[in-house]
Write a protein that holds these residues in place. Structure first.
Motif, mmCIF file in Angstrom:
data_model
loop_
_atom_site.group_PDB
_atom_site.id
_atom_site.type_symbol
_atom_site.label_atom_id
_atom_site.label_comp_id
_atom_site.label_asym_id
_atom_site.label_seq_id
_atom_site.Cartn_x
_atom_site.Cartn_y
_atom_site.Cartn_z
ATOM 1 N N GLN A 172 0.853 -1.177 0.000
ATOM 2 C CA GLN A 172 0.000 0.000 0.000
ATOM 3 C C GLN A 172 0.893 1.232 0.000
ATOM 4 O OE1 GLN A 172 -2.454 -0.396 3.472
ATOM 5 N NE2 GLN A 172 -3.020 -2.498 2.973
ATOM 6 N N LYS A 173 0.484 2.253 -0.705
ATOM 7 C CA LYS A 173 1.336 3.424 -0.906
ATOM 8 C C LYS A 173 1.643 4.189 0.383
ATOM 9 C CE LYS A 173 -2.629 6.338 -2.149
ATOM 10 N NZ LYS A 173 -3.206 7.210 -3.207
ATOM 11 N N ASN A 174 0.788 4.047 1.408
ATOM 12 C CA ASN A 174 1.022 4.786 2.647
ATOM 13 C C ASN A 174 1.902 4.029 3.634
ATOM 14 O OD1 ASN A 174 -0.877 2.842 3.053
ATOM 15 N ND2 ASN A 174 -2.279 4.106 4.270
ATOM 16 N N MET A 175 2.430 2.879 3.267
ATOM 17 C CA MET A 175 3.257 2.088 4.179
ATOM 18 C C MET A 175 4.576 2.778 4.513
ATOM 19 S SD MET A 175 2.763 -1.859 2.991
ATOM 20 C CE MET A 175 1.221 -2.732 3.266
ATOM 21 N N VAL A 176 5.143 3.483 3.559
ATOM 22 C CA VAL A 176 6.413 4.165 3.816
ATOM 23 C C VAL A 176 6.234 5.261 4.851
ATOM 24 C CG1 VAL A 176 8.261 5.529 2.794
ATOM 25 C CG2 VAL A 176 7.284 3.626 1.525
ATOM 26 N N ASP A 177 5.177 6.070 4.700
ATOM 27 C CA ASP A 177 4.910 7.126 5.686
ATOM 28 C C ASP A 177 4.642 6.534 7.058
ATOM 29 O OD1 ASP A 177 5.186 9.142 3.809
ATOM 30 O OD2 ASP A 177 3.084 9.029 3.213
ATOM 31 N N PHE A 178 3.946 5.400 7.078
ATOM 32 C CA PHE A 178 3.645 4.738 8.343
ATOM 33 C C PHE A 178 4.921 4.211 9.000
ATOM 34 C CE2 PHE A 178 2.588 0.961 10.850
ATOM 35 C CZ PHE A 178 1.584 1.442 11.665
ATOM 36 N N ALA A 179 5.866 3.717 8.195
ATOM 37 C CA ALA A 179 7.083 3.094 8.720
ATOM 38 C C ALA A 179 8.072 4.106 9.263
ATOM 39 C CB ALA A 179 7.756 2.252 7.640
ATOM 40 N N ILE A 180 8.027 5.345 8.777
ATOM 41 C CA ILE A 180 8.953 6.377 9.251
ATOM 42 C C ILE A 180 8.155 7.485 9.929
ATOM 43 C CG2 ILE A 180 10.781 7.987 8.629
ATOM 44 C CD1 ILE A 180 11.424 6.347 6.257
ATOM 45 N N PRO A 181 7.957 7.413 11.233
ATOM 46 C CA PRO A 181 7.202 8.452 11.943
ATOM 47 C C PRO A 181 8.004 9.751 12.021
ATOM 48 C CG PRO A 181 8.123 6.887 13.501
ATOM 49 C CD PRO A 181 8.405 6.336 12.135
ATOM 50 N N ASN A 182 7.292 10.864 12.097
ATOM 51 C CA ASN A 182 7.953 12.170 12.156
ATOM 52 C C ASN A 182 8.368 12.543 13.578
ATOM 53 O OD1 ASN A 182 7.553 12.588 9.370
ATOM 54 N ND2 ASN A 182 5.466 13.299 9.738
ATOM 55 N N ASP A 183 7.540 12.238 14.551
ATOM 56 C CA ASP A 183 7.791 12.645 15.932
ATOM 57 C C ASP A 183 8.090 11.399 16.763
ATOM 58 O OD1 ASP A 183 7.997 14.041 18.255
ATOM 59 O OD2 ASP A 183 5.836 14.253 18.575
ATOM 60 N N THR A 184 9.338 11.204 17.122
ATOM 61 C CA THR A 184 9.732 10.010 17.870
ATOM 62 C C THR A 184 10.580 10.384 19.076
ATOM 63 O OG1 THR A 184 11.750 9.683 16.563
ATOM 64 C CG2 THR A 184 9.742 8.619 15.767
ATOM 65 N N LYS A 185 10.794 9.410 19.938
ATOM 66 C CA LYS A 185 11.688 9.578 21.082
ATOM 67 C C LYS A 185 12.588 8.366 21.166
ATOM 68 C CE LYS A 185 8.241 7.573 24.222
ATOM 69 N NZ LYS A 185 7.397 7.792 25.414
ATOM 70 N N ALA A 186 13.646 8.498 21.923
ATOM 71 C CA ALA A 186 14.605 7.406 22.050
ATOM 72 C C ALA A 186 13.988 6.245 22.837
ATOM 73 C CB ALA A 186 15.871 7.888 22.748
ATOM 74 N N ALA A 187 14.310 5.029 22.425
ATOM 75 C CA ALA A 187 13.851 3.851 23.174
ATOM 76 C C ALA A 187 14.569 3.800 24.521
ATOM 77 C CB ALA A 187 14.145 2.586 22.370
ATOM 78 N N LYS A 188 13.956 3.137 25.490
ATOM 79 C CA LYS A 188 14.517 3.075 26.847
ATOM 80 C C LYS A 188 15.113 1.693 27.120
ATOM 81 C CE LYS A 188 11.381 6.546 28.801
ATOM 82 N NZ LYS A 188 10.357 6.816 29.851
ATOM 83 N N PHE A 189 16.364 1.702 27.533
ATOM 84 C CA PHE A 189 17.068 0.466 27.890
ATOM 85 C C PHE A 189 16.919 0.250 29.396
ATOM 86 C CE2 PHE A 189 20.771 -1.864 29.364
ATOM 87 C CZ PHE A 189 20.889 -2.883 28.437
ATOM 88 N N TYR A 190 16.659 -0.996 29.803
ATOM 89 C CA TYR A 190 16.499 -1.289 31.229
ATOM 90 C C TYR A 190 16.962 -2.709 31.528
ATOM 91 C CZ TYR A 190 12.324 -3.791 29.666
ATOM 92 O OH TYR A 190 11.469 -4.650 29.033
ATOM 93 N N LEU A 191 17.108 -3.005 32.799
ATOM 94 C CA LEU A 191 17.502 -4.338 33.253
ATOM 95 C C LEU A 191 16.482 -4.852 34.263
ATOM 96 C CD1 LEU A 191 21.342 -3.818 33.910
ATOM 97 C CD2 LEU A 191 20.299 -4.954 31.944
ATOM 98 N N LEU A 192 16.119 -6.115 34.146
ATOM 99 C CA LEU A 192 15.269 -6.776 35.137
ATOM 100 C C LEU A 192 16.135 -7.759 35.914
ATOM 101 C CD1 LEU A 192 12.003 -7.517 33.108
ATOM 102 C CD2 LEU A 192 12.469 -5.631 34.676
ATOM 103 N N PRO A 193 16.259 -7.565 37.229
ATOM 104 C CA PRO A 193 17.155 -8.410 38.026
ATOM 105 C C PRO A 193 16.702 -9.875 38.093
ATOM 106 C CG PRO A 193 15.841 -6.996 39.440
ATOM 107 C CD PRO A 193 15.590 -6.545 38.044
ATOM 108 N N LYS A 194 17.650 -10.779 37.872
ATOM 109 C CA LYS A 194 17.385 -12.215 37.977
ATOM 110 C C LYS A 194 17.730 -12.669 39.399
ATOM 111 C CE LYS A 194 18.499 -13.139 33.122
ATOM 112 N NZ LYS A 194 19.293 -13.976 32.191
ATOM 113 N N VAL A 195 16.753 -12.577 40.290
ATOM 114 C CA VAL A 195 17.010 -12.894 41.692
ATOM 115 C C VAL A 195 17.256 -14.377 41.911
ATOM 116 C CG1 VAL A 195 15.759 -10.907 42.595
ATOM 117 C CG2 VAL A 195 14.519 -13.019 42.115
ATOM 118 N N HIS A 196 16.922 -15.217 40.927
ATOM 119 C CA HIS A 196 17.136 -16.661 41.058
ATOM 120 C C HIS A 196 18.537 -17.061 40.606
ATOM 121 C CE1 HIS A 196 15.794 -15.775 36.992
ATOM 122 N NE2 HIS A 196 16.337 -16.914 36.580
ATOM 123 N N LYS A 197 19.344 -16.089 40.150
ATOM 124 C CA LYS A 197 20.690 -16.370 39.688
ATOM 125 C C LYS A 197 21.716 -15.831 40.680
ATOM 126 C CE LYS A 197 19.799 -17.974 35.407
ATOM 127 N NZ LYS A 197 20.291 -19.235 34.836
#
Length: 256
Positions: free
Chosen positions: A197-222
């Motif tokens: 569909q012709k609008n897929m390119v516009d959909f795939a590249i958003p104009n207003d974005t923010k950085a993704a957030k990196f995080y850690l979940l503690p493995k208390v069983h390790k």
């Protein structure tokens, strides 16, 4: 550091790996879990107004497009960016009057007495923990336990993971913005095939974005309680592309 369960009773779901001493009141509060939602201390009238406006917009859209082509199944709609357009008023005085009455009743509805699921002391403890800049509270990787850690140690492990050049690469700009549309167009046509569909390119590249957030979940069983890395990409530059790829690979999953 070995995992330590502070109490062998109803508060055993709380792991304190920090240097902060937690009282029984802290443990009782944290044992409710990070998905526990305290009832607000007062009614948020602004939220009421925003919700009533959203409801009114939904009604106006449904009436405006009723019976039109947009009211039927449209395959293009899944790849359209969300619109904030609202149909004009004064098209149907009876319909407008109905919406005004509903909004008025919502805003003037008596609040009455509602159940509080935490005490004032517990609410004060929540504020105390939120304002403590020396600790960080996370949900465990498994079992939904609550883990309290020293922020310094957590940040040190995060940076240690991000410095692993075999997994991560530092960039000085948003690489998604630099993708040429013609290259993306070729990739989407290859993936979508006849469903392109012709609008897929516009959909795939958003104009207003923010950085993704990196995080850690503690493995208390390790042993050593290492963190499992994760990325929250909500609102980031790859959301559109991810949804597009997911749409086309979903039908292939049962055959894998």
């Amino acid at each position: 550091m070995e995992p330590v369960i502070l109490r062998e009773d109803e508060y055993s779901s709380v792991f304190n790996l920090s240097s902060k001493r937690l009282s029984v009141s802290h443990l009782k509060l944290l044992s409710k879990g990070l998905k526990f939602a305290p009832v607000p201390p007062h009614v948020d009238r602004l939220a009421f107004r925003e919700s009533s406006e959203c409801f009114a917009r939904s009604l106006r859209l449904a009436k405006f497009f009723h019976g039109s082509a947009s009211d039927t199944e449209d395959k293009d709609i899944r790849f359209r960016k969300k619109s904030s357009w609202t149909p004009p008023t004064n098209r149907d005085k009876h319909f407008d009057a109905f919406i005004d009455v509903v909004k008025k009743e919502i805003m003037e509805a008596p609040t009455g007495h509602f159940y509080r699921n935490i005490s004032s002391d517990e609410r004060s403890l929540i504020t105390e923990l939120q304002n403590d800049s020396d600790i960080i509270i996370k949900e465990a990787d498994k079992g939904s336990a609550v883990v309290v850690m020293d922020k310094e140690r957590y940040v040190e492990e995060v940076y240690g993971r991000l410095r692993d050049e075999s997994v991560y690469k530092m960039v000085d700009k948003n690489v998604i913005v630099g993708i040429e549309r013609k290259h993306l167009l070729c990739s989407i046509i290859c993936i979508a095939g006849e469903s392109y569909q012709k609008n897929m390119v516009d959909f795939a590249i958003p104009n207003d974005t923010k950085a993704a957030k990196f995080y850690l979940l503690p493995k208390v069983h390790k042993t050593g309680v290492p963190g499992r890395p994760g990325i929250s990409g909500c609102g980031s530059a790859t959301v559109g592309i991810s949804q597009l790829v997911d749409h086309f690979i979903q039908p292939l999953i049962p055959s894998i």
